[in-house]
Write an enzyme that holds these catalytic residues in place. Structure first.
Site, PDB file in Angstrom:
ATOM      1  N   SER A 136       0.815  -1.367  -0.052  1.00 53.01           N
ATOM      2  CA  SER A 136      -0.101  -0.118  -0.154  1.00 53.01           C
ATOM      3  C   SER A 136       1.015   1.131  -0.113  1.00 53.01           C
ATOM      4  O   SER A 136       2.194   0.957   0.278  1.00 53.01           O
ATOM      5  CB  SER A 136      -0.873  -0.055   1.206  1.00 53.01           C
ATOM      6  OG  SER A 136      -1.450   0.978   1.452  1.00 53.01           O
ATOM      7  N   TYR A 149      -1.874  -0.037  10.859  1.00 49.84           N
ATOM      8  CA  TYR A 149      -2.129  -0.572   9.461  1.00 49.84           C
ATOM      9  C   TYR A 149      -0.846   0.064   8.954  1.00 49.84           C
ATOM     10  O   TYR A 149      -0.057  -0.767   8.186  1.00 49.84           O
ATOM     11  CB  TYR A 149      -3.284   0.012   8.667  1.00 49.84           C
ATOM     12  CG  TYR A 149      -3.377  -0.222   7.344  1.00 49.84           C
ATOM     13  CD1 TYR A 149      -3.442  -1.531   7.085  1.00 49.84           C
ATOM     14  CD2 TYR A 149      -3.289   0.580   6.280  1.00 49.84           C
ATOM     15  CE1 TYR A 149      -3.601  -2.109   5.659  1.00 49.84           C
ATOM     16  CE2 TYR A 149      -3.295   0.076   4.965  1.00 49.84           C
ATOM     17  CZ  TYR A 149      -3.588  -1.128   4.510  1.00 49.84           C
ATOM     18  OH  TYR A 149      -3.699  -1.624   3.305  1.00 49.84           O
TER      19      TYR A 149
END
Length: 249
Positions: A136, A149
């Site tokens: 990501s 995260y």
């Protein structure tokens, strides 16, 4: 079932029950791969496998026994797409839920490590293996209330990039895919099924689709053996970073 008995190359895609994983499985199948799809939702992967002429198997990357059952009989692997992952919550570090952090680290980091370790000998033996890890832009940046995260994605990215060094000279290529905002079930999982909060994530901008990301993965998989696309960052036009985007609505 003897996977690969028809002579086609074998691709494994994790987290394939929806979103980027499912779209990637379709792209690779269209390129001629026999695709082995894995996820926890067996009904979805069974339907996907039937659609693309592949193999569907239950897979929970956080469970050793599940991984062992998933890879049984997979003696040849040409492509591994580490796509299983996810986020939970948007708590600050001060108010972090430790169970959420454990889940994110177990799924994104340890899960990727577990499956990659298991399939690495077969990938090397293929003579032209490819490991694609979907991280990501959160593997490259941080943002408020995203510590669990972003830390997990940073660690997953470091795992992948370290392996790139360690496998230098071996017949394995490694590509890290770093997507920005993609409209999938990602936000629905993060917000424990709250559809309204998930929809608000993309309100006023046009995010990437799962198919956008899958096309890029398919491009990486179609390169000749001497070409390694180390890291690919893709974001919607309306997003500049993990912390900055523009909303018109």
């Amino acid at each position: 079932m003897n996977v690969g008995a028809d002579g086609r190359k074998i691709a494994v895609v994790t987290g394939a029950s929806s979103g980027i994983g499912a779209a990637t499985a379709r792209v690779l199948a269209a390129q001629g791969y026999h695709v082995v799809v894995g996820a926890r939702r067996v009904d979805r992967i069974a339907a996907l496998a039937a659609e693309i002429g592949g193999t569907g198997r239950q897979l929970d990357v956080t469970d050793e026994a599940s991984v062992a059952a998933f890879v049984e009989g997979l003696d040849r692997i040409d492509v591994l797409v580490n796509n299983a992952g996810g986020a939970k919550g948007l708590a600050s570090v001060a108010e972090a839920d430790l169970d959420d952090w454990r889940w994110m680290w177990e799924t994104n980091v340890v899960g990727t490590l577990r499956l990659t370790q298991t399939l690495l000998p077969a990938l090397i033996a293929s003579g032209d293996g490819l490991i694609v890890t979907v991280t990501s832009i959160a593997a490259l940046d941080v943002y408020d209330n995203g510590g669990g995260y972003t830390s997990a994605k940073h660690a997953q990215g470091v795992l992948h990039r370290t392996l790139r060094y360690e496998l230098l000279g071996k017949p394995v290529r490694l590509t890290e895919i770093c997507p920005g905002m993609v409209e999938t079930e990602f936000s629905l999982v993060r917000f424990d099924g709250d559809q309204e909060r998930a929809d608000a994530t993309y309100q006023g901008l046009t995010p990437l689709t799962a198919e956008d990301v899958a096309e890029v993965i398919g491009f990486a998989a179609s390169r000749p053996p001497h070409v390694n696309l180390d890291q690919i960052i893709l974001k919607p036009r309306d997003q500049a970073s993990a912390r900055r985007n523009v909303r018109t609505g």
